[in-house]
Design a protein around this motif. Structure first.
Motif, short mmCIF file in Angstrom:
data_model
loop_
_atom_site.label_atom_id
_atom_site.label_comp_id
_atom_site.label_asym_id
_atom_site.label_seq_id
_atom_site.Cartn_x
_atom_site.Cartn_y
_atom_site.Cartn_z
N UNK A 1 0.81 -1.22 0.00
CA UNK A 1 0.00 0.00 0.00
C UNK A 1 0.85 1.27 0.00
N UNK A 2 2.10 1.16 0.44
CA UNK A 2 2.93 2.34 0.63
C UNK A 2 3.98 2.54 -0.45
N UNK A 3 4.62 1.47 -0.88
CA UNK A 3 5.78 1.57 -1.76
C UNK A 3 5.40 1.40 -3.23
N UNK A 4 6.16 2.02 -4.13
CA UNK A 4 5.85 1.90 -5.56
C UNK A 4 6.22 0.54 -6.12
N UNK A 5 5.41 0.07 -7.04
CA UNK A 5 5.73 -1.19 -7.73
C UNK A 5 6.78 -0.92 -8.81
N UNK A 6 7.53 -1.96 -9.15
CA UNK A 6 8.48 -1.87 -10.24
C UNK A 6 9.80 -1.23 -9.90
N UNK A 7 10.18 -1.19 -8.62
CA UNK A 7 11.48 -0.64 -8.23
C UNK A 7 12.61 -1.49 -8.80
N UNK A 8 13.77 -0.87 -8.92
CA UNK A 8 14.95 -1.61 -9.38
C UNK A 8 15.37 -2.67 -8.37
N UNK A 9 15.23 -2.33 -7.08
CA UNK A 9 15.78 -3.17 -6.02
C UNK A 9 14.89 -3.09 -4.79
N UNK A 10 14.67 -4.22 -4.12
CA UNK A 10 13.98 -4.24 -2.84
C UNK A 10 14.79 -5.10 -1.88
N UNK A 11 15.04 -4.58 -0.67
CA UNK A 11 15.83 -5.27 0.34
C UNK A 11 15.00 -5.39 1.61
N UNK A 12 14.88 -6.59 2.15
CA UNK A 12 14.17 -6.80 3.39
C UNK A 12 15.02 -7.56 4.38
N UNK A 13 15.11 -7.06 5.61
CA UNK A 13 15.89 -7.73 6.65
C UNK A 13 14.98 -8.39 7.66
N UNK A 14 15.24 -9.65 7.99
CA UNK A 14 14.55 -10.36 9.06
C UNK A 14 13.05 -10.38 8.82
N UNK A 15 12.24 -9.78 9.71
CA UNK A 15 10.80 -9.69 9.47
C UNK A 15 10.51 -8.95 8.17
N UNK A 16 11.34 -7.96 7.85
CA UNK A 16 11.18 -7.25 6.59
C UNK A 16 11.41 -8.16 5.39
N UNK A 17 12.29 -9.17 5.56
CA UNK A 17 12.49 -10.15 4.50
C UNK A 17 11.26 -10.99 4.28
N UNK A 18 10.61 -11.38 5.38
CA UNK A 18 9.36 -12.13 5.27
C UNK A 18 8.29 -11.28 4.60
N UNK A 19 8.15 -10.03 5.05
CA UNK A 19 7.16 -9.13 4.46
C UNK A 19 7.41 -8.96 2.97
N UNK A 20 8.68 -8.80 2.60
CA UNK A 20 9.01 -8.64 1.18
C UNK A 20 8.64 -9.88 0.38
N UNK A 21 8.92 -11.06 0.92
CA UNK A 21 8.60 -12.28 0.18
C UNK A 21 7.10 -12.46 -0.02
N UNK A 22 6.30 -11.98 0.95
CA UNK A 22 4.85 -12.08 0.83
C UNK A 22 4.27 -10.99 -0.08
#
Length: 232
Positions: A70-91
């Motif tokens: 809901x917050x971030x733009x789609x189609x970015x060059x790169x997305x990095x998620x750490x720990x819980x952020x990695x789980x959120x990114x994968x979902x």
């Protein structure tokens, strides 16, 4: 839920940074500017219950992912998620559709039982002082310790209990939705060797950052950035 976002740089390429539990955008205080120096416009969120976003009524894994979308733009060059952020990114990765994804010591499995995850124990971190933070993170510098103290003040510890919803579940992705790198601590308690091998078999590139703890980018910033070579 719309998330508070911090920006570094004005480049044509966009990079997204998603922090882990107890943290906020300030965990990326060196990574954000480093990516900006490489020509990125870097967007770092504060997840629900963290930083300037504020608390929420629910802290399920899907909530974190939905907020990111809901917050971030789609189609970015790169997305990095750490720990819980990695789980959120994968979902969220299929909906976010970045060109490349980096999962840094991601939470794709939390064991249950006596030695497993306990939200109550993690919630107690809210009251840690600087000496305790430094003892748990001996490679952090004074700025990171001070930053963590300030971060904990605004963290909603109820999020630690919300994460219990994934305990015992296997959320290891079946394969990368986009070209994906997994960077791991040495050793990684969240992605042990047998799971790292499985990720490689499933098409992820896996790189271990020698000697680094769970928060790789704060334990050894230079080694973390070196591990991203070819991906940023």
């Amino acid at each position: 839920m719309r998330l508070h976002t911090t920006t570094w740089g004005e480049g044509d390429r966009v990079a997204l940074l998603i922090h882990g539990i107890m943290s906020d955008h300030r965990t990326w205080r060196r990574v954000g500017p480093a990516l900006a120096d490489r020509g990125y416009r870097v967007l770092a969120v504060d997840l629900r219950g963290h930083g300037l976003t504020g608390p929420a009524g629910s802290y399920a894994a899907e909530d974190f992912a939905d907020d990111v979308v809901a917050t971030l733009p789609a189609g970015a060059e790169l997305a990095v998620g750490h720990s819980l952020g990695g789980l959120a990114l994968s979902l969220a990765v299929e909906r976010l559709a970045p060109r490349r994804a980096v999962y840094s010591d991601p939470v794709w499995h939390l064991p249950d039982g006596e030695d497993g995850y306990h939200g109550e124990l993690l919630a107690r971190a809210k009251t840690m002082d600087g000496e305790q933070i430094a003892a748990l993170n001996p490679r952090w510098d004074d700025v990171d310790v001070a930053t963590e103290l300030e971060t904990l003040k605004v963290w909603d510890e109820a999020s630690a209990y919300g994460v219990e919803s994934i305990v015992g579940k296997d959320l290891l992705p079946a394969g990368p939705v986009v070209p994906s790198l997994v960077t791991l601590a040495d050793p990684s308690r969240l992605v042990p060797p047998e799971r790292a091998r499985l990720l490689a078999e499933r098409g992820f590139e896996v790189r271990t950052v020698t000697g680094a703890g769970h928060t790789i980018h704060r334990d050894d910033h230079d080694a973390f950035m070196a591990a991203l070579e070819g991906w940023v």
